[in-house]
Design a protein around this motif. Sequence first.
Motif, PDB file in Angstrom:
ATOM      1  N   ALA A 366       8.117  -0.398   5.493  1.00  0.00           N
ATOM      2  CA  ALA A 366       6.978  -1.287   5.265  1.00  0.00           C
ATOM      3  C   ALA A 366       7.369  -2.267   4.170  1.00  0.00           C
ATOM      4  N   GLY A 369       3.321  -3.902  -0.968  1.00  0.00           N
ATOM      5  CA  GLY A 369       1.971  -4.433  -0.977  1.00  0.00           C
ATOM      6  C   GLY A 369       1.202  -4.193   0.301  1.00  0.00           C
ATOM      7  N   GLU A 370       1.832  -3.579   1.303  1.00  0.00           N
ATOM      8  CA  GLU A 370       1.163  -3.355   2.573  1.00  0.00           C
ATOM      9  C   GLU A 370       1.085  -1.868   2.906  1.00  0.00           C
ATOM     10  N   LYS A 371       0.423  -1.549   3.997  1.00  0.00           N
ATOM     11  CA  LYS A 371       0.338  -0.172   4.483  1.00  0.00           C
ATOM     12  C   LYS A 371       1.399   0.046   5.556  1.00  0.00           C
ATOM     13  N   ASP A 428       0.263   3.898   1.753  1.00  0.00           N
ATOM     14  CA  ASP A 428       0.315   2.579   1.128  1.00  0.00           C
ATOM     15  C   ASP A 428       1.695   2.393   0.512  1.00  0.00           C
ATOM     16  N   ALA A 459       8.525  -7.831  -0.862  1.00  0.00           N
ATOM     17  CA  ALA A 459       7.593  -8.678  -0.125  1.00  0.00           C
ATOM     18  C   ALA A 459       8.230 -10.026   0.183  1.00  0.00           C
ATOM     19  N   ARG A 490       1.504 -14.137   1.485  1.00  0.00           N
ATOM     20  CA  ARG A 490       1.806 -13.445   2.753  1.00  0.00           C
ATOM     21  C   ARG A 490       0.485 -12.969   3.320  1.00  0.00           C
ATOM     22  N   LYS A 491       0.172 -13.430   4.511  1.00  0.00           N
ATOM     23  CA  LYS A 491      -1.102 -13.115   5.146  1.00  0.00           C
ATOM     24  C   LYS A 491      -2.262 -13.464   4.215  1.00  0.00           C
ATOM     25  N   GLU A 493      -2.330 -13.389   1.022  1.00  0.00           N
ATOM     26  CA  GLU A 493      -2.327 -12.686  -0.251  1.00  0.00           C
ATOM     27  C   GLU A 493      -1.123 -13.107  -1.088  1.00  0.00           C
TER      28      GLU A 493
END
Length: 569
Positions: A366, A369-371, A428, A459, A490-491, A493
């Motif tokens: 992953a 910062g993401e799941k 997470d 990220a 990113r997305k 965020e």
Amino acid sequence: MARYRGRHAAQQKAGKASGHRRRFQLSSSRYRRGLGGTAIAAVVMAALTASQAPGVELGGDHGKGRSDAAGDRSPGDDSYETQLPPLESPHPPEGASPGGSGDESGIPASVLKAYKDAAKSLASRTPGCGLRWELLAGIGKVESGQARGGAVDKDGTTLRPILGPVLNGAGFANIKDTDGGRWDGDTRYDRAVGPMQFIPSTWDRWGADGNGDGRKDPNNVYDAALAAGQYLCADGRDLSAKADLDRAILSYNNSDAYLRTVLAWFAYYREGTHSVPDTEGPLLPTSPGLGESGGGPDKGGSPSGPGKGTSPSKPSEPSKPGKPSESDKPGNPGGGGGDGDDGGTPSPDPTAPDAIVADGTKSFSAVAGEKFAKSPRVKVETSKGKGVKGVKVDFAIDGATEASFDGGAKKATVTTDAKGFAEAPGLDAGAKAGSFTVHASVPGKKLGTVDFTAEVAAAEADKLERTSEVVMSAPKNSAFALPIEIKATRKGEPVANTAVTAKLDNTTEGPHFENDKGEPVRTPVKLTTNEDGVAEVGKLFADDKPGDYTLTLTAEGGATVTVKLTITG
């Protein structure tokens, strides 16, 4: 036919076990031609008193007063079949289909292969041991009748559990449960398990993976044969030497009668044997503790043993695969099930957790910062591969990243569903790049640990933009008045701590940076975004070449933004 109840019971009930004589029924086809009734009786008695057997000198009174007979607890419960081999040397019968229930020299194919594989493996690993596969066959014969005549599946695992008597002190040793019922299904007392009859605590030490499936299962004939071979070869024994051979067999069961019985079959198989189809090998009669009519050791029965003078029964006719004979049907007293202790009622299919295995991938990734898209998932299963419901599974994160389960926890416990599956809570990734491991285990059970690896990548921004649209211009030979500020997201965020490269398109003239000495610098400059995803480009200067120029900023991952720089005259 009798089955000895162990070294203590045998010695107490039989007195001089080595001199004990028993009746023995022989088919007339096995009588040697030319021998009269008196001569036959003499030969039979010689075999039963075990002064010697074909090709091997049989042991004497080795089981008494010998501290070196067993360096470790014997693998099983000391109960075993006392049937001796036929007096004639074995030979494969004529015809295309040798063997069958009446031919004692036939060994079921899977069982025979397991013995040979184990001996071959140990020949390379412990070349000084000299283990012959026929010795394993002799032990397998008296311990389980060659896995009940080859009643095993395609992987070599017994179709039904082969369990010895309950070791509750009633005629046998008193051994409290050591495996939580994992192997023998009994959480109060231990029982010997599988075709080579290992007590769970001994299997815990000597268990082996003979078929390469990653598991050590005493119910699997390949695993059990290799484990038995390792046990026999322990302590540097050379089994080609008679003294070491005797000691090895006595370490399995410290009994003179057991030693003579195994050596008799060892010699018999060395004279010649052959493969027969699984489930078509000769079956041994039922025995105390193995579903004998009259009650098992904890039923108050009085099973026959040394000194009872009983005669061996005729070997049972084998059951056809998928269609058990009447004597094998559950609950039929006197049946040849060999897996019960209460008058022939066999143990049910195993329900205790036997293994924990990964379900699906064992690697996850992953972006910081993401799941994670998926979570580790395991299955808890029985020795037959069936899922076990209601088992608690612990998942634990191990690593220096900021990864956590939902809610910020580093540990979580999940109960298996109806099919035996347990899936960890959502993961997470956290803001920090790096790797970590998720360990899955069943608390309180020796099922091992399943490890899942996870990687958190730095990220990467999918968008880079200026925070202001102010025109960037400066008169020649002066400085640009305003700084350039960009933001990485990113997305939608902010992407913190990501690298951004600032590159001028003209490396010979036009706008430039300056070093500490005030000298022009037109090589790329490295920037890093702050926690808000923002980075500021260093101060720019104009030379004496008016015109339009371009500054390109590129974030790690490829997102870019260009800024027009103008030098006026």
